[in-house]
Design a protein around this motif. Sequence first.
Motif, PDB file in Angstrom:
ATOM      1  N   UNK A   1     -34.518  -2.287   7.533  1.00  0.00           N
ATOM      2  CA  UNK A   1     -33.880  -2.886   8.956  1.00  0.00           C
ATOM      3  C   UNK A   1     -33.401  -4.231   8.727  1.00  0.00           C
ATOM      4  N   UNK A   2     -33.831  -5.204   7.858  1.00  0.00           N
ATOM      5  CA  UNK A   2     -33.575  -6.489   7.514  1.00  0.00           C
ATOM      6  C   UNK A   2     -32.398  -6.428   6.599  1.00  0.00           C
ATOM      7  N   UNK A   3     -31.972  -5.660   5.687  1.00  0.00           N
ATOM      8  CA  UNK A   3     -31.204  -5.716   4.679  1.00  0.00           C
ATOM      9  C   UNK A   3     -29.913  -4.449   4.806  1.00  0.00           C
ATOM     10  N   UNK A   4     -30.123  -3.655   5.767  1.00  0.00           N
ATOM     11  CA  UNK A   4     -29.337  -2.436   5.682  1.00  0.00           C
ATOM     12  C   UNK A   4     -27.933  -3.057   5.935  1.00  0.00           C
ATOM     13  N   UNK A   5     -27.594  -3.493   7.379  1.00  0.00           N
ATOM     14  CA  UNK A   5     -26.339  -3.991   7.794  1.00  0.00           C
ATOM     15  C   UNK A   5     -25.839  -5.291   6.693  1.00  0.00           C
TER      16      UNK A   5
ATOM     17  N   UNK B   1     -21.562  -6.958   3.422  1.00  0.00           N
ATOM     18  CA  UNK B   1     -21.222  -7.682   2.356  1.00  0.00           C
ATOM     19  C   UNK B   1     -20.610  -6.882   1.182  1.00  0.00           C
ATOM     20  N   UNK B   2     -20.967  -5.858   0.782  1.00  0.00           N
ATOM     21  CA  UNK B   2     -20.521  -5.059  -0.201  1.00  0.00           C
ATOM     22  C   UNK B   2     -19.239  -4.501   0.010  1.00  0.00           C
ATOM     23  N   UNK B   3     -18.992  -3.582   1.009  1.00  0.00           N
ATOM     24  CA  UNK B   3     -17.805  -3.219   1.490  1.00  0.00           C
ATOM     25  C   UNK B   3     -16.729  -4.200   1.607  1.00  0.00           C
TER      26      UNK B   3
ATOM     27  N   UNK C   1     -16.122   1.051  -4.612  1.00  0.00           N
ATOM     28  CA  UNK C   1     -17.133   0.213  -5.344  1.00  0.00           C
ATOM     29  C   UNK C   1     -18.652   0.403  -4.539  1.00  0.00           C
ATOM     30  N   UNK C   2     -18.487  -0.174  -3.231  1.00  0.00           N
ATOM     31  CA  UNK C   2     -19.733   0.120  -2.668  1.00  0.00           C
ATOM     32  C   UNK C   2     -20.544   1.276  -2.638  1.00  0.00           C
ATOM     33  N   UNK C   3     -19.594   2.249  -2.619  1.00  0.00           N
ATOM     34  CA  UNK C   3     -20.244   3.760  -2.746  1.00  0.00           C
ATOM     35  C   UNK C   3     -21.013   3.768  -3.957  1.00  0.00           C
TER      36      UNK C   3
ATOM     37  N   UNK D   1     -24.573   4.479   0.987  1.00  0.00           N
ATOM     38  CA  UNK D   1     -23.861   5.714   0.374  1.00  0.00           C
ATOM     39  C   UNK D   1     -23.342   6.579   1.368  1.00  0.00           C
ATOM     40  N   UNK D   2     -24.317   6.940   1.885  1.00  0.00           N
ATOM     41  CA  UNK D   2     -23.938   7.854   3.051  1.00  0.00           C
ATOM     42  C   UNK D   2     -22.768   7.380   4.335  1.00  0.00           C
TER      43      UNK D   2
END
Length: 379
Positions: free
Chosen positions: A212-216, A221-223, A230-232, A285-286
């Motif tokens: 929950x804390x890191x997903x968003x 950030x990566x996208x 690249x994020x995928x 990824x999903x």
Amino acid sequence: MRGIGFLLSPALGGVLANPVKQYPEWALTKRFEQILTQYPFLLPNLVGCALCMLSALTVQLFVEETLPEDQRRPVKHFAADIWQWTLVKIRDTYRLILPKKEVNSTTPINEEMPLVNSENKTKPKLHDRTTDEDKGKISRFDGQKDDAKGGANDIWKRESTRRHLISYWLFSFVVVAVDEAFPLYCISRVGGLSLSEASIGKILSAAGVIFVLGQYMAFATLVDRLGLYRAQSIGALLGVPTTILLPIANVLNRKVSKGEGELRWSSFIFLAVVIGTAKIFTCLFFAVITITTNRTVPASLRATTNGLSMVGGSVAKGLGPIFAGVLASVSFSVPNEDIATYGSVFIWCTISMLGLLVYQDARSLERMSHGDEADDEVT
């Protein structure tokens, strides 16, 4: 919201599992002791079934249909449509196995006929996006003007879309294998951690907090910094292969006796961090591959494409637990106990290798996207 569900559901499942052992004094346990003893995981499955039915009812009552009225088909035709679809599949399979013989051309041939026609009548236009698929590159349909129509067969013929769907299905299979293998690894007395269901629920709940804390943050950030493909690839790399680290928990928990539910804090934190991190990147990824897959088809085909991806994903998620169960059974049931002790290493190495294969597939999609961007710059 998915993160909140991932946070609460493992704890709820651990609390409800095996009530005869955990809560022998409950009135419910005493009343249904025989059936709950025979089926110790009946309660969490019943609660999960009830939640699924509640979700379906909520969708039916409150979610509006997005398909235009003129494209909707009454539910009463569902059985007939399934039958028609089956007949079409049988026909297509028959034609594939026994193709029709080609008829020889009756065009007369003479010595003055050129071997190669110098007039290229099929030369594509500069901005014709179909040439990208001929080159094996990713076609994007970001606009809403394309009103192409077609079914699953037409979507499957698009190479870029097909590649994305296969990648999604493979990753679904491996992720579900991880979800199934982890509790088996934790419960196993030989080669595993010999934990109780409640302890497993606590580990997964702690992993849910990390998720929950890191997903968003990870997604945004990566996208934003690296782009979708690249994020995928990063999601595929860190989502499953990192589970190869899980057997380290056996080393951290080595000095603890094999009594059920006993787990050192170092092992608990380590497992929660590894599983939580893996969940962050599998979700990444999903999320990204859903976006990239939708970009390979016109807007009018995206609903059918998403439906096809869900069907294939469901099949993959059905096969994942079977694979994980067989893998765990073979790994932990070796007659030689010294070898069986390293069963967890074999399990997570095997699953991690499958994850690396999916990562390689994601990398190939990334390279295809770079080729497509280079073409865009030239044109």
